[in-house]
Structures are given as structure tokens and as C-alpha cells.
Design a protein around this motif. Structure first.
Motif: not given
Length: 79
Positions: A55-71
Motif C-alpha cells: 500500500n505504501a508503494a502504491l501511494d508513492e506511485l499514485r503521487s506521480v501518476l496524473p488523474t483527471f479530476p485532481d482530487d
């Protein structure tokens, strides 16, 4: 005549009285229950730590991936 120094027992000694060696010790039901429980607790702890690291690794990866709605938070599968 068989000698006891050679390790061979006389033919009259039943198998139940022979000494067990190595890991083939006789264990009581209570001891088996305790061993199983301690193994399960250790396995649960390893799995919990594995999931925390994942889960910590996925959180780090999410922080650098773009999302359509930013939130929006991406799911594990989306990540």
C-alpha cells in the motif's frame, strides 16, 4: 551376539520403545495446537507487513501518476 555399541537393538525390543531421532519427536496435542497457533500468528504478521509495504508503494506511485479530476484517488487496479 549383537553389541549395544553398534547401535542395533536386540530383536526382542519392540519398535515403540526405540529412541526417535531428529525432527520425528512425539508431540502432544496441546503442543501441536500451540505450534500451529504461533505459526499462524507469524504468518498473519508477515502478511500484514507485506500489505503495508504494498500500500505504501502504491501511494508513492499514485503521487506521480496524473488523474483527471485532481482530487480523485486511483484504485489499486487503476494504479
Amino acid at each position: 551376539a549383537a553389541s549395544s555399541a553398534g547401535g542395533a537393538e536386540p530383536p526382542g525390543v519392540p519398535r515403540e520403545r526405540r529412541r526417535r531421532r531428529g525432527r520425528a519427536r512425539a508431540r502432544t496435542e496441546a503442543l501441536l495446537h500451540t505450534l500451529k497457533r504461533s505459526r499462524r500468528v507469524k504468518a498473519n504478521d508477515r502478511e500484514r507487513n507485506r500489505m503495508h509495504h504494498l500500500n505504501a508503494a502504491l501511494d508513492e506511485l499514485r503521487s506521480v501518476l496524473p488523474t483527471f479530476p485532481d482530487d480523485t484517488k486511483l484504485t489499486k487496479i487503476e494504479t
